[in-house]
Design an enzyme around this catalytic site. Structure first.
Site, PDB file in Angstrom:
ATOM      1  N   ASN A  48     -73.827  33.901 -99.396  1.00  0.00           N
ATOM      2  CA  ASN A  48     -74.940  32.980 -99.643  1.00  0.00           C
ATOM      3  C   ASN A  48     -75.763  33.424-100.854  1.00  0.00           C
ATOM      4  OD1 ASN A  48     -74.223  31.458 -97.427  1.00  0.00           O
ATOM      5  ND2 ASN A  48     -75.849  32.233 -96.105  1.00  0.00           N
ATOM      6  N   ARG A 375     -65.587  16.873 -99.287  1.00  0.00           N
ATOM      7  CA  ARG A 375     -64.945  18.192 -99.335  1.00  0.00           C
ATOM      8  C   ARG A 375     -63.668  18.100 -98.506  1.00  0.00           C
ATOM      9  NH1 ARG A 375     -68.494  21.605-101.780  1.00  0.00           N
ATOM     10  NH2 ARG A 375     -70.722  21.228-101.467  1.00  0.00           N
ATOM     11  N   HIS A 435     -72.067  11.131-100.923  1.00  0.00           N
ATOM     12  CA  HIS A 435     -72.066  12.174 -99.896  1.00  0.00           C
ATOM     13  C   HIS A 435     -71.845  11.588 -98.512  1.00  0.00           C
ATOM     14  CE1 HIS A 435     -74.162  15.474 -97.507  1.00  0.00           C
ATOM     15  NE2 HIS A 435     -73.300  16.156 -98.232  1.00  0.00           N
ATOM     16  N   TYR A 468     -68.344  24.167 -87.935  1.00  0.00           N
ATOM     17  CA  TYR A 468     -69.553  23.396 -88.254  1.00  0.00           C
ATOM     18  C   TYR A 468     -69.858  22.493 -87.063  1.00  0.00           C
ATOM     19  CZ  TYR A 468     -69.531  24.361 -93.352  1.00  0.00           C
ATOM     20  OH  TYR A 468     -69.591  24.939 -94.587  1.00  0.00           O
ATOM     21  N   ARG A 569     -82.275  23.864 -90.312  1.00  0.00           N
ATOM     22  CA  ARG A 569     -81.506  25.096 -90.410  1.00  0.00           C
ATOM     23  C   ARG A 569     -81.889  25.939 -91.618  1.00  0.00           C
ATOM     24  NH1 ARG A 569     -76.159  23.833 -92.310  1.00  0.00           N
ATOM     25  NH2 ARG A 569     -76.822  24.658 -94.318  1.00  0.00           N
TER      26      ARG A 569
END
Length: 691
Positions: A48, A375, A435, A468, A569
């Site tokens: 990250n 993706r 998206h 996820y 988050r």
């Protein structure tokens, strides 16, 4: 929406993100988390942070430079660089302590020893030498710095190197420097060595090279080896793409790897004179120099070998739950035409989504398939099903987003493969990212057309669906599927939303068309109910909350007495514990699965409205992307979502509350209260849905 966000309390987005990454680091420090899972959290933290330096640090550095060089700018903005650097430095210090004082000793207590900044055992030297000569040496490309002009030496982005200090017996004070690559992109970073006294040893590739670096430079004395790594700016401008989008994106991907430095990470043991030499040689600015440890790219800890097997090293196995009501139906598409289906990944098997596309590819009655792909999995079964559908005579239209950061190359590869198979490929809209996670299957039976839609909170990607947390709706709702068709027709025009004729969305919320206005209206309705003395509540789960006007609407709701419950988050610019936010709570959950879903629940005077979708409340999502949020109409499915959110709000083991300083304040069970781990409880709840 009018700008109503002037002078409202807001937290800096970059410091907020660093607060989230610190929460990841805290998981590595948590002794209740299994040992190898803690090591994985260290890896995630490191990965990250690498992305932060590639994507966000360029903006932080640019603002700081502007403020220092332009007096007019100094009065309009504040440089966050000192605060960002201080927080990163603090976190990296804790990272080092977590690894060296907690995790490495814990590994050793379990008969696993990772060599880390220490001499290797004499017994292992021959094995290390043999590995170096037979496996490693073929990939090394040593280079003398004194013999090359700076422009001839290019440090590749986020790859590892050691700078070797050398001298000869004849001129011991005349130091020379060489650069040696550490080929961790071609060889495993970790190698297992023979055990000694029932202890299994692991060595890093870095130390294999250090142990044998003298072999590369015969006739020289090695005075020191110092690791370095450069991180380069990844923010290429893909907003103005037009015409041959594919070729332009491919060019920009190549340019990105040549981007300007945003971080030069160096070994803290490196002498000052060498550090200064390298800064001048590679044209590194002082603010780009970052002090590090002996080892970089510790995101590779994700692949640390496990020579000793123990069930206590990993999370208990939690297999995805089968949906028995779907296992027993002969054709999934027929079931979708009868009723809405809601799938909760990764708690339930993603195979049902794969099955949906597989069946559509061979169903003789299916005529058209539409899908957006943001993706794509590297070995995507969905993409292969779309290729088969085209071979089988279906009209397949795929909108491939080429501007999905760090996934552009994979998306391009699949786009070319699908296009070669006869799939109609539609590329990016200039200035916009698509998206949205949507798909539509059209089937014809005589004069009757059947429409089946898929809408999700996450990508159509079977790889990420394993870790996820997302939700997928399969529906034949006539209003929603017709609006999906209209949206796909629009996407194929590649026109700007403002130039396209009005799309009458009544069910779907689509960014650039009606999403912001509809969310604002639903917040205003809760405000009106609160002012009328009625119960009023808003529950929102997001990955990121940054857009100022939407935050201002939430502040207005709080001020009117609306209870606002947030699950955020990562980035959260809304500031809790302020007069404006006195009725707002913000929770964050970091656990074995990445919380990724976006869910919106409005009380509506007891007639609750429940939405899911792809849109975070960020500037980019609401202003520069095509996003789709969609209603859940079926009461039974609404109850499922509400129960999942209830469990997350009840988490008192891994949840934290965000305070006014964006600190992660652990939520602990009250006296006599049972512990609740939301992810474990959701798995149990989803399992119980079968009974």
């Amino acid at each position: 929406m009018d700008n109503i966000s002037v002078n409202l309390p807001l937290f800096d987005r970059d410091l907020s993100w660093l607060s989230f990454n610190y929460r990841v680091l805290c998981m590595a420090n948590d002794s209740t988390v299994p040992l190898y899972e803690r090591i994985k959290f260290l890896s995630i933290f490191s990965s990250n942070l690498d992305e932060f330096f590639r994507v966000r640090m360029p903006a932080v550095l640019a603002v700081d430079h502007l403020i220092r060089t332009d007096p007019a700018a100094a009065g309009t903005a504040e440089s966050m660089l000192p605060a960002v650097q201080e927080e990163i430095s603090r976190q990296l210090g804790e990272f080092g302590q977590t690894l060296t004082q907690n995790l490495l000793p814990a590994l050793h207590n379990n008969h696993i020893h990772l060599y880390y900044n220490e001499p290797v055992h004499t017994t292992h030297k021959a094995d290390i030498r043999e590995y170096f000569l037979t496996r490693v040496l073929a990939f090394l490309q040593p280079l003398w710095l004194q013999g090359h002009k700076p422009e001839e030496v290019f440090l590749e982005n986020n790859l590892l190197y050691v700078v070797v200090s050398l001298s000869t017996a004849e001129e011991p004070d005349m130091l020379k420097y060489a650069l040696v690559n550490i080929p961790s992109n071609q060889l495993p970073r970790f190698t297992e060595l023979p055990p000694i006294d029932d202890v299994f040893y692991i060595i890093m590739l870095d130390d294999v090279i250090r142990e044998n670096v003298g072999f590369i430079f015969p006739g020289y004395t090695v005075n020191g080896c110092y690791s370095i790594k450069i991180t380069r700016d990844a923010e290429t401008d893909m907003n103005e793409l037009a015409h041959d989008v594919l070729e332009q994106v491919e060019t920009m991907i190549a340019k990105r790897e040549l981007g300007i430095p945003t971080r030069f990470l160096y070994d803290a043991a490196m002498p000052l004179a060498l550090r200064q030499l390298l800064a001048v040689y590679f044209k590194i600015l002082p603010e780009e120099m970052v002090r590090g440890g002996r080892y970089h790219n510790l995101k590779d800890l994700m692949d640390l070998p496990m020579p000793v097997k123990s069930p206590l090293f990993s999370y208990p196995r939690q297999p995805a739950v089968q949906m028995h009501t779907l296992d027993n139906v002969p054709r999934l598409l027929e079931e979708v035409l009868k009723r809405d289906i809601l799938l909760h990944a990764p708690y339930q098997r993603y195979d049902y989504i794969l099955r949906f596309f597989n069946e559509a590819a061979v169903d003789p009655a299916v005529v058209e398939i539409y899908i957006t792909l943001y993706r794509i999995a590297s070995g995507s079964q969905i993409a292969n099903a779309l290729i088969s559908a085209a071979h089988n005579g279906k009209q397949v239209t795929v909108f491939v987003e080429l501007k999905a950061r760090f996934d552009e190359a994979n998306n391009i590869r699949w786009a070319k493969k699908m296009k070669a198979a006869g799939v109609k490929i539609v590329y990016s809209i200039p200035g916009l990212k698509v998206h949205a996670k949507i798909a539509l299957v059209k089937r014809r039976r005589g004069y009757v057309w059947d429409y089946a839609g898929l809408m999700a909170t996450g990508n159509f990607n079977e790889s990420t669906a394993r870790f996820y947390t997302d939700h997928v709706l399969l529906t034949a709702h006539r209003g929603m599927t017709q609006e999906l068709e209209l949206l796909f027709l629009y996407l194929q025009t590649r026109e700007q939303p403002g130039r396209y004729s009005y799309l009458p969305f009544k069910h779907l919320l689509v960014a650039q068309f009606n999403l912001v206005d509809r969310f604002s209206e639903m917040i205003d309705r809760e405000i009106a109910n609160a002012k009328a003395g009625k119960p009023a509540c808003i529950t929102i789960k997001l990955n990121n909350l940054q857009e100022k006007d939407m935050i201002a609407k939430l502040y207005a709701a709080s001020d009117a007495g609306v209870e606002v419950r947030m699950l955020v988050r990562s980035i959260c610019c809304l500031l809790p514990e302020q007069p404006e936010s006195r009725n707002i709570t913000v929770r964050r959950i970091v656990d074995r699965y990445l919380e990724h879903a976006r869910v919106f629940i409005f009380h509506n005077d007891g007639q609750e409205e429940v939405y899911m979708g792809s849109a975070d409340w960020m500037n980019r999502n609401l202003l520069r992307r095509i996003e789709v949020c969609f209603p859940i109409y079926e009461p039974q499915l609404q109850e499922q979502l509400k129960e999942i959110i209830r469990l997350q709000l009840a988490d008192n083991t891994n949840a934290v509350m965000l305070d006014a300083n964006m600190h992660n304040v652990p939520v602990k069970p009250a006296p006599g209260e049972a512990p609740v781990n939301a992810q474990m409880a959701i798995h149990a709840y989803v399992e119980a849905l079968n009974h």
